[in-house]
Design an enzyme around this catalytic site. Structure first.
Site, PDB file in Angstrom:
ATOM      1  N   SER A   1       0.803  -1.222   0.000  1.00 59.41           N
ATOM      2  CA  SER A   1       0.000   0.000   0.000  1.00 59.41           C
ATOM      3  C   SER A   1       0.837   1.274   0.000  1.00 59.41           C
ATOM      4  O   SER A   1       0.329   2.339  -0.307  1.00 59.41           O
ATOM      5  CB  SER A   1      -0.960   0.022   1.186  1.00 59.41           C
ATOM      6  OG  SER A   1      -0.252   0.207   2.392  1.00 59.41           O
TER       7      SER A   1
ATOM      8  N   LYS B   1       1.190   4.110   6.702  1.00 60.75           N
ATOM      9  CA  LYS B   1       0.500   5.041   5.797  1.00 60.75           C
ATOM     10  C   LYS B   1       1.097   6.436   5.965  1.00 60.75           C
ATOM     11  O   LYS B   1       1.791   6.737   6.918  1.00 60.75           O
ATOM     12  CB  LYS B   1      -1.003   5.120   6.098  1.00 60.75           C
ATOM     13  CG  LYS B   1      -1.738   3.796   6.121  1.00 60.75           C
ATOM     14  CD  LYS B   1      -1.890   3.186   4.766  1.00 60.75           C
ATOM     15  CE  LYS B   1      -2.630   1.852   4.895  1.00 60.75           C
ATOM     16  NZ  LYS B   1      -2.398   0.989   3.783  1.00 60.75           N
TER      17      LYS B   1
END
Length: 182
Positions: free
Chosen positions: A40, A79
């Site tokens: 991700s 993230k």
């Protein structure tokens, strides 16, 4: 056994115990190694990269953080912080707007170039994704750099500051990418 040998063994044991205690304290409160799982954050961080996180950093916009996964208690996610408390967030035509101001996202350049449509992020607003006009106090809005393949605040909502384990500061593996994180 000679008295001097016993003293030397005791001295070594004390030194070893002290080193273990210092290591445990540092890992618990200051910094810790973490392995990245998933894609991700690609290409910024790849699957199985090893990084060092700081547990004492003041989180700022665009920092990369590791936090407890809100949807799986046994996992951690990595993230990028997009929204801080008080921020309104909107994505229009693949351009990020925070509090009405346009922000460039240079960390997305490679993914945009490799995408035949050159669009990575669907249009959305914070209100649409979370039901809130602004990021609440003690909360963060996070997104992965691999926007087409990232489970992030667009999916699971805002994360709490309490869930943040630390900010990524340094990559230790793979060796060819060894150095401070960008």
């Amino acid at each position: 056994m000679k008295e001097s040998t016993k003293e030397e063994i005791v001295s070594w044991m004390k030194s070893l115990a002290f080193a273990v205690i210092i290591t445990l304290v540092c890992r618990q409160f200051l910094f810790s190694p973490i392995t990245v799982f998933g894609e991700s954050m690609s290409p910024s961080f790849e699957d199985h990269d090893k990084v060092i996180i700081s547990k004492t950093s003041k989180i700022q916009r665009f920092d990369v953080v590791v936090f407890d996964a809100p949807d799986n208690e046994d996992e951690h996610y990595i993230k990028r912080v997009i929204g801080l408390p008080g921020d309104s967030i909107e994505m229009k035509n693949d351009t990020l707007y925070i509090n009405g101001k346009r922000f460039k996202e240079p960390y997305l350049t490679e993914n945009k170039e490799n995408n035949p449509f050159h669009k990575l992020t669907e249009d959305f607003s914070l209100q649409e994704k979370t039901g809130k006009a602004k990021v609440p106090e003690q909360m963060l809005f996070v997104m992965g750099d691999n926007r087409l393949n990232s489970k992030d605040s667009r999916t699971f909502g805002l994360i709490s500051y309490d869930a943040v384990i630390g900010e990524v500061k340094f990559r230790i593996y793979p060796f060819e990418a060894f150095g401070p994180s960008s």
